[in-house]
Write an enzyme that holds these catalytic residues in place. Structure first.
Site, PDB file in Angstrom:
ATOM      1  N   GLN A  87     -48.393 -26.892 -65.240  1.00  0.00           N
ATOM      2  CA  GLN A  87     -49.745 -27.098 -64.730  1.00  0.00           C
ATOM      3  C   GLN A  87     -49.678 -27.665 -63.313  1.00  0.00           C
ATOM      4  O   GLN A  87     -50.282 -28.698 -63.009  1.00  0.00           O
ATOM      5  CB  GLN A  87     -50.546 -28.000 -65.666  1.00  0.00           C
ATOM      6  CG  GLN A  87     -50.628 -27.413 -67.071  1.00  0.00           C
ATOM      7  CD  GLN A  87     -51.649 -28.126 -67.926  1.00  0.00           C
ATOM      8  OE1 GLN A  87     -51.377 -29.182 -68.483  1.00  0.00           O
ATOM      9  NE2 GLN A  87     -52.830 -27.553 -68.026  1.00  0.00           N
ATOM     10  N   HIS A  88     -48.883 -27.011 -62.508  1.00  0.00           N
ATOM     11  CA  HIS A  88     -48.792 -27.408 -61.105  1.00  0.00           C
ATOM     12  C   HIS A  88     -48.257 -26.255 -60.252  1.00  0.00           C
ATOM     13  O   HIS A  88     -47.687 -25.291 -60.767  1.00  0.00           O
ATOM     14  CB  HIS A  88     -47.920 -28.648 -60.921  1.00  0.00           C
ATOM     15  CG  HIS A  88     -46.640 -28.662 -61.703  1.00  0.00           C
ATOM     16  ND1 HIS A  88     -45.662 -27.710 -61.559  1.00  0.00           N
ATOM     17  CD2 HIS A  88     -46.182 -29.533 -62.641  1.00  0.00           C
ATOM     18  CE1 HIS A  88     -44.658 -27.996 -62.365  1.00  0.00           C
ATOM     19  NE2 HIS A  88     -44.944 -29.094 -63.059  1.00  0.00           N
ATOM     20  N   ALA A  89     -48.460 -26.423 -58.941  1.00  0.00           N
ATOM     21  CA  ALA A  89     -47.814 -25.563 -57.941  1.00  0.00           C
ATOM     22  C   ALA A  89     -47.054 -26.502 -57.010  1.00  0.00           C
ATOM     23  O   ALA A  89     -47.386 -27.682 -56.913  1.00  0.00           O
ATOM     24  CB  ALA A  89     -48.856 -24.776 -57.165  1.00  0.00           C
TER      25      ALA A  89
END
Ligand code: TYD
Length: 145
Positions: free
Chosen positions: A52-54
């Site tokens: 749940q990240h970039a």
């Protein structure tokens, strides 16, 4: 190039013999970066969503060395899912691509190879913020065209 084309799915060679299996991943050769960091995720159950990240700076390769999981990959224009269900499958995740890992089997060990040392400040963990950054980038590239 489409997002799917950029996120190469590797099928690493199996150098196994009658003694068992052997898979080799070499930084800068089998995968497109030098490996600076290795971590692995296990003990996540099927209800958990991780990632749940970039990342602004890091590139990754994800390999389920045991068990199975899935990774949903998006850049807000395209989205697709890669089944990490064999120890010789790896997926490359470039910079600034959003990823969610989920559907972990009880025996899942998800190995992650990273191009950088850890820096929490380069993570974008808010999807609305990520969407805004990506849409600003897109309008910039539209102006250039
Ligand atoms: P997190 O990024 O939430 O894990 P994932 O992306 O796999 O779901 O990381 C969980 C915690 O571990 C968080 O406090 C940051 C820390 N961490 C490090 O210190 N170094 C690392 O290389 C990573 C990946 C995480």
């Amino acid at each position: 190039m489409t997002l799917k084309e950029r996120c190469t799915v590797f099928s690493f060679d199996d150098l196994g013999d009658e003694r068992g299996k052997l898979v080799v991943v070499e930084g800068g050769q089998t995968i497109p970066f030098d490996i600076r960091r290795v971590f692995y995720i296990y003990g996540s159950d099927s209800t958990v969503v991780r990632g749940q990240h970039a990342n602004r700076e890091s590139e990754f390769v994800l390999i389920n060395v045991a068990g199975k999981s899935k990774v949903r990959i998006t850049d807000c224009s395209e989205e697709f899912v890669v089944d990490l269900d064999r120890p010789m499958i790896g997926v490359y995740i470039p910079k600034m691509v959003w990823k969610d890992m989920y559907d972990f089997s009880p025996d899942s060990v998800l190995l992650v190879l990273a191009s950088t040392h850890y820096d929490g400040a380069e993570y974008i963990r808010d999807f609305d913020q990520y969407r805004q950054i990506m849409s600003a980038r897109e309008s910039k590239s539209d102006v250039k065209e």
